[in-house]
Design an enzyme around this catalytic site. Structure first.
Site, short mmCIF file in Angstrom:
data_model
loop_
_atom_site.label_atom_id
_atom_site.label_comp_id
_atom_site.label_asym_id
_atom_site.label_seq_id
_atom_site.Cartn_x
_atom_site.Cartn_y
_atom_site.Cartn_z
N ARG B 256 0.87 -1.18 0.00
CA ARG B 256 0.00 0.00 0.00
C ARG B 256 0.90 1.23 0.00
O ARG B 256 1.61 1.47 0.97
CB ARG B 256 -0.92 -0.09 1.21
CG ARG B 256 -1.31 1.19 1.88
CD ARG B 256 -2.57 1.04 2.71
NE ARG B 256 -2.37 0.46 4.05
CZ ARG B 256 -1.74 1.07 5.05
NH1 ARG B 256 -1.20 2.25 4.89
NH2 ARG B 256 -1.62 0.47 6.22
N HIS B 260 -3.56 4.04 5.29
CA HIS B 260 -4.61 3.04 5.52
C HIS B 260 -5.95 3.61 5.07
O HIS B 260 -6.66 3.01 4.29
CB HIS B 260 -4.65 2.66 7.00
CG HIS B 260 -5.87 1.91 7.39
ND1 HIS B 260 -6.10 0.61 6.99
CD2 HIS B 260 -6.95 2.27 8.14
CE1 HIS B 260 -7.27 0.21 7.48
NE2 HIS B 260 -7.80 1.19 8.16
N TYR B 269 4.59 5.46 11.19
CA TYR B 269 5.01 4.08 11.47
C TYR B 269 5.81 3.44 10.34
O TYR B 269 6.16 2.28 10.40
CB TYR B 269 3.79 3.21 11.79
CG TYR B 269 2.68 3.23 10.76
CD1 TYR B 269 2.75 2.43 9.62
CD2 TYR B 269 1.56 4.04 10.93
CE1 TYR B 269 1.74 2.45 8.68
CE2 TYR B 269 0.55 4.08 9.98
CZ TYR B 269 0.63 3.27 8.86
OH TYR B 269 -0.37 3.29 7.92
#
Lengths: 326, 364
Positions: B256, B260, B269
């Site tokens: 990805r 998200h 992160y």
């Protein structure tokens, strides 16, 4: 285990004592239930004695076990007082839950026995929680969780196994595969032959052994427990066994054939062990007779204690549920 | 048979077209160059539509959105379902819905907060978007079981992510599919992150594909950015499922590139360096290189493709934004087939409250 394992062979008679004690206890509970002397449900583990004895016998007092409804024997081998266990099963005030519940819905914390609920597989995530604590605190303790092959279809099993795998938790999943989830045969429960195959999906090892062979269970446990104590993660041990009774005392088990039952009775774990004693040159007849007398006395005493114990009065049902009474 | 040849337990995975557009001829599937070109064009529209949705959200014109940026080839798997098959999407399947023929304007309208945008998807055999992570496999097994019981040769293909495989519901669905041999194809888009949780702390098994072994059917791991691998694996899985040879699990390894959802900041992160490392594996780049090698792509043509894509997307935005806003009552509808007395009571209560308050419905 490590040291101590060698001692097993010197303790042949003790192992036999536990096998017989579990059977005598189970047998008595069933009889008492038929006589209406035990309230609630009874789930007999008759035929599966070698699994609980083999899985628990070498554990240390500080290890935790998470027995399910058919693992009465695990309580006894872990050192729980038979008198109190019988009182618990009879729902007496002297039982572990003080009469709030009966049968095995209670734990004995000072013996490292965590009680279960009726929701099958629900204790597996709890075992992971205990194991996570051992890991964080760097305690060389292990958690041993019991479950049936039916419970392995539940999401709780999956989440527990996955979590244990990732965090390399000191937990051993002991599957008692007795081929029936109540009346559902294993073939209708899963499309794999061995529950142990599921372990590969979580990145740890699954081991299959005969649950009617005490030494096979003990050897598998020795390996798994050593590995878990070293910090090398969990293991799944699948013990193939058979329950002689129905799922519960109110189940006639009409879904299986008489022939199948006979076949398994001929692989009885206790008779097998008696054969071992004989082969090893012991005076088997003498040990069998003596042990029989011993376990009968223990169970007689337990029944006497339980039956003379007071019933709960009622109001205590509301206490000892929340730390702070609501 | 690819599922037998590529054993996830041995660490094997299927790749046919590499990142430079080179094709392993031995494995080349029966996809014509024309079809590949067409897929490339649709995936390009998908990418633009996806970026547009993200921009619309940033401008306050859309509620929230889960981008598919980087996963276009995996999402294009939806193009390989038959008309009679079912598509069971999770929330990150805008690309799959688009490939299935759901209108872009409808998808936009849905994410703008108007469920009516996707009301017609039943005719395309697409289930409503279900957001609860890990729930979709259960629905797909139910649908495909129903097809099996009715004797209809129809497969349910279900989409979920790597994180969903840790949910108990995934286990129960996979197990049920194995026991009842349902015509289900489980498509795991392993995009390496469950929100912020990296794949390596999601599960200790080396692959997700190997989890199929625990349920008595076959799984395969493929490069999900390789449209040829996606096609080949889908073709075999769909046909196996349809013919009763068992359910199948396809793990599509992808990445990805974006957040998200629009409510996530991946820089918290994830290293910028890691993202850059993955950029060359972009599913569109390799297609461009491949097509260009076959004389079927050029810079000039790309401009034409992008112009057409832009027009298509802008039109969809205009349609979505000009649709009348939903009525407040709508939240009570389209869930139950028949009127539900408790919901009716709540609806009446809400309408009375709106009448009492000045100005009526907030959108009126």
């Amino acid at each position: 285990m490590g040291e101590g394992w060698e001692r097993v062979m010197d303790q042949d008679t003790e192992l036999y004592y536990y096998l017989r004690l579990v059977r005598e206890f189970e047998d008595r509970v069933s009889k008492l239930h038929h006589q209406g002397r035990i309230p609630g449900g009874v789930y007999s583990g008759l035929g599966q004695e070698a699994v609980v004895v083999g899985a628990v016998y070498r554990l240390k007092p500080e290890d935790f076990i998470f027995p399910l409804h058919r693992d009465l024997g695990a309580f006894l081998v872990k050192g729980v007082d038979p008198n109190l266990l019988m009182a618990q099963i009879m729902g007496k005030k002297t039982g572990f839950s003080g009469g709030r519940d009966s049968f095995l819905h209670a734990g004995v914390l000072d013996k490292g026995v965590i009680g279960s609920t009726s929701m099958l597989a629900s204790s597996l995530p709890v075992a992971c929680g205990a194991a996570l604590k051992f890991k964080i605190k760097k305690e060389p303790r292990v958690a041993v969780a019991f479950f049936g092959e039916g419970a392995s279809s539940r999401g709780d099993f999956h989440e527990a196994a996955n979590f244990a795998g990732i965090h390399k938790l000191p937990v051993i999943f002991v599957c008692e595969n007795n081929f029936y989830a109540f009346s559902t045969p294993q073939s209708m429960q899963m499309a794999v032959e061995d529950v142990a195959d599921r372990a590969a999906g979580y990145g740890f090892h699954g081991h299959v052994c005969s649950g009617n062979d005490l030494f096979a269970v003990m050897r598998a446990m020795e390996h798994a427990v050593n590995q878990a104590r070293r910090g090398d993660g969990p293991e799944l041990i699948e013990c193939k066994t058979y329950r002689y009774s129905g799922h519960s005392e109110h189940d006639m088990a009409s879904y299986r054939t008489k022939e199948e039952l006979i076949e398994w009775e001929s692989r009885d774990p206790i008779q097998r062990y008696e054969f071992f004693l004989e082969k090893k040159g012991y005076d088997a007849a003498k040990i069998i007779a003596e042990t029989g007398g011993k376990v009968k006395a223990v169970v007689d005493e337990a029944v006497k204690f339980a039956e003379s114990s007071p019933e709960p009065e009622g109001p205590e049902a509301m206490t000892e549920i929340y730390a702070t009474p609501v | 048979m690819l599922f037998d040849r590529f054993d996830p337990l041995k660490g094997e995975r299927l790749e046919i077209m590499d990142k430079d557009g080179r094709v392993n001829e031995e494995l080349r599937p029966d996809l014509s160059d024309e079809r590949i070109k067409e897929l490339y064009v649709r995936m390009s529209v998908m990418r633009l539509a996806d970026r547009t949705a993200l921009n619309l959200q940033r401008e306050g014109r859309m509620g929230t959105y889960a981008p598919v940026y980087g996963q276009e080839a995996s999402q294009a798997s939806a193009a390989f379902l038959g008309k009679e098959d079912w598509l069971v999407p999770s929330y990150r399947e805008s690309g799959a819905l688009f490939m299935r023929g759901v209108s872009l304007s409808g998808i936009y309208r849905y994410w703008m907060g108007d469920e009516r945008g996707l009301i017609g998807i039943k005719d395309l055999r697409v289930l409503p978007i279900e957001v609860v992570v890990g729930s979709q496999p259960l629905h797909a097994v139910g649908v495909s079981w129903a097809m099996k019981l009715r004797g209809i040769k129809s497969v349910a293909a279900v989409y979920f992510g790597d994180g969903a495989t840790s949910e108990g519901s995934f286990h129960e669905a996979m197990n049920f599919a194995g026991v009842f041999n349902t015509p289900t194809v489980f498509i795991c888009q392993n995009n390496q992150f469950a929100i912020s949780v990296p794949r390596k702390v999601q599960t200790r098994s080396k692959s997700i594909a190997q989890k199929a072994n625990a349920y008595g059917f076959k799984g395969i791991q493929i490069y999900g950015n390789d449209i040829m691998a996606v096609y080949a694996a889908m073709k075999e899985a769909m046909s196996d499922a349809r013919e009763g040879r068992g359910p199948r699990l396809i793990e599509m390894l992808t990445y990805r590139f974006g957040p998200h959802t629009t409510a996530d900041d991946p820089t918290k992160y994830r290293d910028a360096a890691e993202l850059e490392k993955n950029k060359p594996f972009d599913p569109l780049i390799r297609l461009r290189l491949y097509l260009s090698g076959r004389g079927m792509w050029s810079e000039e043509e790309e401009y034409e493709i992008m112009d057409a894509a832009k027009a298509e997307v802008e039109k969809a935005v205009a349609i979505a934004e000009s649709a009348p806003p939903p009525e407040p009552s709508d939240i009570f509808h389209n869930t139950w087939k028949r009127e539900h007395p408790y919901l009716k009571r709540q609806e009446d209560e809400m309408l009375a409250l709106l009448r009492e308050t000045e100005g009526g419905a907030p959108n009126a």
